[in-house]
Design an enzyme around this catalytic site. Structure first.
Site, PDB file in Angstrom:
ATOM      1  N   ASN A   6       0.841  -1.189   0.000  1.00  0.00           N
ATOM      2  CA  ASN A   6       0.000   0.000   0.000  1.00  0.00           C
ATOM      3  C   ASN A   6       0.885   1.250   0.000  1.00  0.00           C
ATOM      4  OD1 ASN A   6      -1.756   2.163   0.772  1.00  0.00           O
ATOM      5  ND2 ASN A   6      -3.226   0.690   1.570  1.00  0.00           N
ATOM      6  N   ILE A  62      -5.392  -0.002  -2.278  1.00  0.00           N
ATOM      7  CA  ILE A  62      -5.731   1.423  -2.236  1.00  0.00           C
ATOM      8  C   ILE A  62      -6.872   1.619  -1.244  1.00  0.00           C
ATOM      9  CG2 ILE A  62      -6.578   3.421  -3.518  1.00  0.00           C
ATOM     10  CD1 ILE A  62      -5.383   2.265  -6.038  1.00  0.00           C
ATOM     11  N   ASP A  63      -6.646   2.473  -0.260  1.00  0.00           N
ATOM     12  CA  ASP A  63      -7.687   2.858   0.692  1.00  0.00           C
ATOM     13  C   ASP A  63      -8.280   4.181   0.231  1.00  0.00           C
ATOM     14  OD1 ASP A  63      -6.990   0.627   2.244  1.00  0.00           O
ATOM     15  OD2 ASP A  63      -5.452   1.769   3.303  1.00  0.00           O
ATOM     16  N   VAL A  64      -9.603   4.259   0.267  1.00  0.00           N
ATOM     17  CA  VAL A  64     -10.303   5.424  -0.279  1.00  0.00           C
ATOM     18  C   VAL A  64     -11.231   6.010   0.772  1.00  0.00           C
ATOM     19  CG1 VAL A  64     -11.852   6.248  -2.083  1.00  0.00           C
ATOM     20  CG2 VAL A  64     -10.210   4.433  -2.600  1.00  0.00           C
ATOM     21  N   TYR A 106      -6.507   7.528   0.685  1.00  0.00           N
ATOM     22  CA  TYR A 106      -6.279   7.706   2.115  1.00  0.00           C
ATOM     23  C   TYR A 106      -5.033   6.919   2.499  1.00  0.00           C
ATOM     24  CZ  TYR A 106      -7.419   7.601   7.147  1.00  0.00           C
ATOM     25  OH  TYR A 106      -7.407   7.729   8.512  1.00  0.00           O
TER      26      TYR A 106
END
Length: 248
Positions: free
Chosen positions: A102, A128-130, A140
């Protein structure tokens, strides 16, 4: 036809497996060994373990990873704190099948290419953190919102050689109210690599909605530990709706 995968995605914290709500408010799922045995008995397709302590400290818990891998009889993805090709090599040597990166991918996209060239792109999962900011979706990372389009980032990862994408909605994570369908719509028919959607799965019909919007695999934690539904329940509903799944 490729079969839709059902993938528990849980966090490793203080040598215990936990789930969270919006990446905070952690709730213990159980001990490593006993939880692995439950997953084995329920014939889940894959398992994703993200070491959140390692993500913060940079110290990967190789001992716990080894314990997990010994008891895990399904494809295992490990993420958290990976910084070097040597980290990946050690995790794979301990028995993991894939790794998830990440923050390192954000810092150095060439790392994706290097990892894919050395280990094969099929074992490189980019995460992918959103999180929403008004009516916009932002990447994010470690508590910060980045002025970066999640889709643009995903396409860059794909170009660099990522084998899969793990897409997590921070806003929906752990809340058991279904996946963020508006987020999924942005990604619909945009990627060539498999998309694993994560964050919000609460019932089998949530999975149907996500697959209809282009998700390739369904990840979750709450549903498999704090609801009446099992992975088999989700698969049976998907099969009824015409999706190919692995049923035993």
């Amino acid at each position: 036809m490729l079969k839709t995968r059902i993938i528990p995605c849980v966090l490793l914290k203080n040598s215990q497996l936990v789930k969270s709500i919006e990446f905070k408010d952690f709730r213990t799922i159980g001990h490593l060994t006993s939880t692995m045995r439950i997953y084995n008995a329920r014939n889940v397709d894959e398992l994703i373990i993200l070491d959140i302590d390692a993500s913060k400290s940079g110290e990967i818990d190789f001992e716990s990873i080894e314990d997990l891998a010994k008891e895990c009889f399904m494809p295992l993805t490990i993420g958290g704190g990976i910084k070097t090709l040597e980290d990946i090599q050690k995790i794979l040597n301990l028995g993991a099948d894939k790794i998830s990166i990440n923050s390192k991918a954000l810092e150095d996209m060439d790392f994706i290419s290097k990892a894919g060239n050395r280990f094969g792109s099929q074992c490189i999962v980019c995460s992918i953190d959103v999180k929403r900011k008004g009516d916009q979706f932002c990447v994010y990372d470690r508590g910060n919102l980045l002025e970066k389009s999640p889709l643009e980032l995903a396409l860059e990862y794909e170009k660099k050689g990522a084998g899969e994408l793990l897409l997590t909605s921070v806003d929906f994570e752990g809340k058991a109210k279904g996946y963020d369908l508006e987020l999924l719509k942005i990604f619909q028919n945009k990627l060539k690599i498999p998309l694993i959607i994560n964050g919000g799965l609460s019932k089998p019909s949530d999975g149907v909605e996500a697959l209809n919007l282009g998700a390739d695999a369904l990840a979750g934690a709450y549903i498999f530990h704090f609801s009446k539904y099992t992975p088999k329940d989700v698969k049976e509903e998907l099969a009824r709706q015409g999706f190919a799944v692995r049923l035993l």
